[in-house]
Design a protein around this motif. Sequence first.
Motif, PDB file in Angstrom:
ATOM      1  N   ALA A   1      62.084  25.582  19.594  1.00 57.53           N
ATOM      2  CA  ALA A   1      60.747  26.098  19.778  1.00 57.53           C
ATOM      3  C   ALA A   1      60.529  26.660  21.103  1.00 57.53           C
ATOM      4  N   GLU A   2      61.186  26.107  22.091  1.00 53.76           N
ATOM      5  CA  GLU A   2      60.919  26.697  23.365  1.00 53.76           C
ATOM      6  C   GLU A   2      61.626  28.133  23.627  1.00 53.76           C
ATOM      7  N   LEU A   3      62.765  28.337  22.955  1.00 54.24           N
ATOM      8  CA  LEU A   3      63.472  29.715  22.972  1.00 54.24           C
ATOM      9  C   LEU A   3      62.522  30.580  22.087  1.00 54.24           C
ATOM     10  N   ALA A   4      61.689  30.107  21.119  1.00 51.69           N
ATOM     11  CA  ALA A   4      60.760  31.249  20.118  1.00 51.69           C
ATOM     12  C   ALA A   4      59.638  31.691  21.267  1.00 51.69           C
TER      13      ALA A   4
ATOM     14  N   MET B   1      59.370  29.647  33.484  1.00 49.33           N
ATOM     15  CA  MET B   1      58.603  28.953  34.414  1.00 49.33           C
ATOM     16  C   MET B   1      57.607  28.131  33.885  1.00 49.33           C
ATOM     17  N   VAL B   2      56.906  28.830  32.707  1.00 51.88           N
ATOM     18  CA  VAL B   2      55.697  28.368  32.278  1.00 51.88           C
ATOM     19  C   VAL B   2      56.140  27.121  31.404  1.00 51.88           C
ATOM     20  N   ILE B   3      57.446  27.165  30.731  1.00 55.24           N
ATOM     21  CA  ILE B   3      57.897  25.980  30.001  1.00 55.24           C
ATOM     22  C   ILE B   3      58.287  24.844  30.837  1.00 55.24           C
ATOM     23  N   LYS B   4      59.044  25.270  32.015  1.00 52.09           N
ATOM     24  CA  LYS B   4      59.274  24.390  32.980  1.00 52.09           C
ATOM     25  C   LYS B   4      57.971  23.595  33.529  1.00 52.09           C
ATOM     26  N   SER B   5      57.010  24.312  33.939  1.00 52.78           N
ATOM     27  CA  SER B   5      55.895  23.707  34.448  1.00 52.78           C
ATOM     28  C   SER B   5      54.897  22.891  33.671  1.00 52.78           C
ATOM     29  N   ALA B   6      55.149  23.265  32.286  1.00 58.98           N
ATOM     30  CA  ALA B   6      54.598  22.464  31.133  1.00 58.98           C
ATOM     31  C   ALA B   6      55.179  21.203  31.001  1.00 58.98           C
ATOM     32  N   HIS B   7      56.573  21.214  31.125  1.00 57.14           N
ATOM     33  CA  HIS B   7      57.470  19.981  31.095  1.00 57.14           C
ATOM     34  C   HIS B   7      56.842  18.893  32.393  1.00 57.14           C
ATOM     35  N   GLN B   8      56.830  19.511  33.453  1.00 59.97           N
ATOM     36  CA  GLN B   8      56.524  18.794  34.743  1.00 59.97           C
ATOM     37  C   GLN B   8      55.245  18.047  34.679  1.00 59.97           C
ATOM     38  N   THR B   9      54.153  19.001  34.115  1.00 61.48           N
ATOM     39  CA  THR B   9      52.921  18.454  33.863  1.00 61.48           C
ATOM     40  C   THR B   9      52.775  17.269  32.894  1.00 61.48           C
ATOM     41  N   SER B  10      53.483  17.355  31.878  1.00 58.34           N
ATOM     42  CA  SER B  10      53.357  16.143  30.821  1.00 58.34           C
ATOM     43  C   SER B  10      54.205  15.128  31.330  1.00 58.34           C
ATOM     44  N   SER B  11      55.126  15.276  32.306  1.00 59.87           N
ATOM     45  CA  SER B  11      55.711  13.979  32.881  1.00 59.87           C
ATOM     46  C   SER B  11      54.959  13.456  33.861  1.00 59.87           C
ATOM     47  N   ALA B  12      54.194  14.291  34.599  1.00 58.95           N
ATOM     48  CA  ALA B  12      53.349  13.714  35.727  1.00 58.95           C
ATOM     49  C   ALA B  12      52.239  12.876  34.897  1.00 58.95           C
ATOM     50  N   ALA B  13      51.709  13.507  33.814  1.00 55.12           N
ATOM     51  CA  ALA B  13      50.620  12.614  33.011  1.00 55.12           C
ATOM     52  C   ALA B  13      51.147  11.425  32.412  1.00 55.12           C
ATOM     53  N   PHE B  14      52.382  11.294  31.976  1.00 56.50           N
ATOM     54  CA  PHE B  14      53.301  10.267  31.397  1.00 56.50           C
ATOM     55  C   PHE B  14      53.357   9.073  32.395  1.00 56.50           C
ATOM     56  N   HIS B  15      53.652   9.703  33.702  1.00 60.70           N
ATOM     57  CA  HIS B  15      54.017   9.057  34.948  1.00 60.70           C
ATOM     58  C   HIS B  15      52.562   8.175  35.315  1.00 60.70           C
ATOM     59  N   LYS B  16      51.572   8.804  35.270  1.00 63.27           N
ATOM     60  CA  LYS B  16      50.354   8.458  35.774  1.00 63.27           C
ATOM     61  C   LYS B  16      49.735   7.335  34.719  1.00 63.27           C
TER      62      LYS B  16
END
Length: 179
Positions: free
Chosen positions: A48-51, A100-115
């Motif tokens: 999905a990310e590769l697409a 970078m967009v894919i990586k930042s989206a992953h980091q954002t979701s991880s931060a929300a999960f941690h919160k």
Amino acid sequence: MAAPKKNKDVESDFELDNESEGLSKTQIKQQMLDQQKLGESLIDLSPAELAKIPMDEALLDAVLLARRITGKKEGFRRQLQLIGKMMRNRDTGVIEQALMVIKSAHQTSSAAFHKIEVLRDNVINGNDEKIELAIVQHPLLDRQKLRQFARQAQKQQAENKPPKAARELFKYLQQVING
């Protein structure tokens, strides 16, 4: 028997593209390795990310082939080199931005999960003040449900039971906060 090539002959055989003129061989090698690493990061993406990555058909085929031959060490290494070579002939700025967009989206979701995890732990281990603070931060939360989940989770902790109520509290917080 042919005479060995002189150093200047080897340098004249070494082709440089227009933008890399004036760079040392070490700098050119570093650029090649960077392109190969960029290609390697494409291999590690999910389908999905590769697409989401803008690339032409030939590069996509090379990446998909590399994913299939990961078990064969030498073949995989050569495929990585091929991908690196293909990347050198393309504008990689667009690909890097998409990564970078894919990586930042992953980091954002991880931060929300941690919160949400921190909020759950505060509700369980805190008192009514922590619950009130959670309600102030997220007005859609139900005070009675939070207290009920907190009591059940504390009881399960005291009895060394599986943290079923803590998981349910997390799901509830996730559902309310994320919509």
